[in-house]
Design a protein around this motif. Structure first.
Motif, mmCIF file in Angstrom:
data_model
loop_
_atom_site.group_PDB
_atom_site.id
_atom_site.type_symbol
_atom_site.label_atom_id
_atom_site.label_comp_id
_atom_site.label_asym_id
_atom_site.label_seq_id
_atom_site.Cartn_x
_atom_site.Cartn_y
_atom_site.Cartn_z
ATOM 1 N N ALA A 124 0.833 -1.200 -0.121
ATOM 2 C CA ALA A 124 -0.068 0.014 0.105
ATOM 3 C C ALA A 124 0.797 1.392 -0.260
ATOM 4 O O ALA A 124 0.745 2.165 -0.809
ATOM 5 C CB ALA A 124 -1.072 -0.035 1.164
ATOM 6 N N SER A 128 1.068 3.939 -2.967
ATOM 7 C CA SER A 128 0.881 5.151 -2.893
ATOM 8 C C SER A 128 2.045 6.162 -3.272
ATOM 9 O O SER A 128 1.739 7.196 -4.003
ATOM 10 C CB SER A 128 0.648 5.524 -1.238
ATOM 11 N N SER A 145 -8.580 2.456 -1.027
ATOM 12 C CA SER A 145 -8.229 1.326 -0.030
ATOM 13 C C SER A 145 -6.566 1.590 0.177
ATOM 14 O O SER A 145 -6.246 1.306 1.330
ATOM 15 C CB SER A 145 -8.242 -0.015 -1.036
ATOM 16 N N VAL A 146 -5.613 1.785 -0.759
ATOM 17 C CA VAL A 146 -4.336 2.030 -0.609
ATOM 18 C C VAL A 146 -4.206 3.290 0.584
ATOM 19 O O VAL A 146 -3.277 3.154 1.439
ATOM 20 C CB VAL A 146 -3.691 2.419 -1.776
ATOM 21 N N GLN A 147 -4.774 4.501 0.444
ATOM 22 C CA GLN A 147 -4.718 5.401 1.274
ATOM 23 C C GLN A 147 -4.912 5.284 2.602
ATOM 24 O O GLN A 147 -4.574 5.519 3.758
ATOM 25 C CB GLN A 147 -5.356 6.562 0.761
ATOM 26 N N VAL A 149 -4.997 1.878 3.921
ATOM 27 C CA VAL A 149 -3.953 0.948 4.649
ATOM 28 C C VAL A 149 -2.609 1.718 4.822
ATOM 29 O O VAL A 149 -2.070 1.728 5.934
ATOM 30 C CB VAL A 149 -3.702 0.000 3.635
ATOM 31 N N SER A 150 -2.094 2.558 4.052
ATOM 32 C CA SER A 150 -0.884 3.290 4.275
ATOM 33 C C SER A 150 -0.810 4.342 5.459
ATOM 34 O O SER A 150 0.007 4.696 5.907
ATOM 35 C CB SER A 150 -0.169 3.822 2.971
ATOM 36 N N ALA A 154 -5.916 0.080 8.285
ATOM 37 C CA ALA A 154 -5.988 -1.058 7.543
ATOM 38 C C ALA A 154 -7.536 -1.649 7.498
ATOM 39 O O ALA A 154 -8.113 -2.233 6.582
ATOM 40 C CB ALA A 154 -5.142 -2.171 8.052
ATOM 41 N N ALA A 157 -10.000 -0.622 4.681
ATOM 42 C CA ALA A 157 -9.565 -0.901 3.182
ATOM 43 C C ALA A 157 -10.294 -2.135 3.153
ATOM 44 O O ALA A 157 -10.526 -2.220 1.819
ATOM 45 C CB ALA A 157 -8.089 -0.769 2.991
#
Length: 158
Positions: A124, A128, A145-147, A149-150, A154, A157
């Motif tokens: 993730a 990003s 989703s990536v934003q 999790v990062s 989590a 996402a």
């Protein structure tokens, strides 16, 4: 292998150079992090480490070079072949790490399972960063989703 895999990652945008750069860098970063993590995990089991696990992990994952050949199969056959190759690859990795370290295969498997969430966070964060650099273009749903999790969310996402 990541270079070949980047050709099939058309959902990451049209920039083939960016996709190749991202996938190659991510593969090496993930392999380095996994080698370090497994080294610590196996040392907790009283293994006396004499060298780096990096080379062993790279060789144990050599079956990835066969995976592009599955694209010649029909969609369902390719999916099954990829899954079988992945399972064999994990079994080879477990056996190799267990043989080198002298710890049980179960302990090695637990280490791999413990690394999985870290690998997702690494993916993730890498996606990003690659998106911010313009190497890849993520679909809107995937970007959210990536934003999530990062940034530590989590559970949002999934």
């Amino acid at each position: 292998m990541a270079v070949i895999g980047s050709a099939g990652a058309s959902d990451l945008g049209d920039d083939i150079g960016g996709r190749m750069t991202f996938l190659v860098l991510f593969t090496w970063l993930e392999t380095l992090c996994f080698a370090q993590f497994m080294g610590v995990w196996l040392r907790l089991a009283k293994w006396k480490q004499t060298g780096s696990l990096f080379g062993l992990i790279v060789v144990a994952n050599a079956l990835q070079f066969v995976e592009p050949l599955t694209s010649w199969l029909p969609d369902q056959g390719a999916m099954v072949a990829d899954m079988v190759l992945s399972l064999i690859e994990v079994m080879v990795l477990i056996n190799a790490l267990a043989q080198v370290s002298g710890v049980s295969r179960l302990r090695v498997l637990l280490g791999i399972l413990l690394f999985s969430p870290l690998a997702l966070v690494l993916l993730a964060a890498s996606l990003s960063l690659a998106s911010a650099q313009g190497w890849v273009k993520l679909p809107a749903e995937l970007m959210q989703s990536v934003q999530g999790v990062s940034s530590g969310g989590a559970s949002k996402a999934f």
